[in-house]
Design a protein around this motif. Sequence first.
Motif: not given
Length: 288
Positions: A50, A53, A235, A238, A241, A252
């Motif tokens: 997270a 990414a 998810v 954006q 996220a 994620l």
Amino acid sequence: RAKADGRSVYRFFESQMDSEARERRLLEVELRDAIKNNELVLYYQPLVSAEDARPTGFEALVRWNHPIRGLVAPAEFIPIAEQSNLIVDIGDWTIEQACLAAVNWPEHLTVAVNLSAKHFRRSDISVVVKRALAMSGLAAPRLEIEITEGLLMENPEAVVEKLGEIRALGVTIAMDDFGTGYSSLSYLLKFPFDKIKIDRSFVDASSDDEVARDILKAIASLGKTLKLKITAEGVETQAQAEFLSGIACHQLQGFYFARPLDHIDLPHYLLTHVLPQAPALKAEAEAK
Ligand code: C2E
Ligand code: MG
Ligand code: MG
Ligand code: MG
């Protein structure tokens, strides 16, 4: 005379048997041969940190590549498999395949496997995990077992014991679809989890529901208190996220980052998302 009547009564029920039940029975018969015929395939969906990414590993998701029906989703055949010993065959096969795949990935990447609680009841799962690790050469900390809370309560003592054995090997244990069952919180007391995966229904609702966002915050802080890793699944945007990393979720997963990848897309993903970073990381390490 009586015999003839009996037969016609049977035929009557046979014809009344709803098509859904007949379909299930057919699928079960076909599923018996599916493993033997190499019709099951694993797709791998990335899990990302997270924070930045970057991929931390993959979740193995089974599909049935049926010769006529095409790609059959797990929701259609796992429940059927759970009614028989087929779930054991599928689970054993999945663990083995996932370990064999992961051992070829860069070493920092993990692999997560979904196991049915029914599997725990029907076989000695810790033996299967040990065997798969030994056979593949995968280090235990790179393997994660995901188990959905929905099925846990059917035989809690046996499951607790087996999960404890697997965890003692160094394997990570995750509670999947957290928040969808009736006793998610009490499971945290009973079972030795390292990680919870928040069900995608909360993530989905968070987009336009403040209560859902508050629940997510509460789960994240609960995880922190209990020293559990928190993953959010499903998810898709954006905004989701950003919100989830803002409340300190650790990992994620979802279509926003990547869909489950087949054996063609996976190597490509590794090349484009994982390997280009390896030289940079190495250069950093050497500079120290
Ligand atoms: P799960 O373990 O919670 O897996 C996540 C599911 O959500 C996967 O569906 C995945 O494709 C889907 N998904 C991921 N990201 C997104 C997203 O952003 N949006 C949406 N709408 N969906 C997303 P899939 O592959 O159909 O698997 C469904 C369930 O079937 C899994 O849920 C898991 O409980 C079960 N399953 C999958 N593979 C296995 C297996 O090998 N063994 C067992 N026992 N169960 C499995
Ligand atoms: Mg899962
Ligand atoms: Mg899940
Ligand atoms: Mg789920």
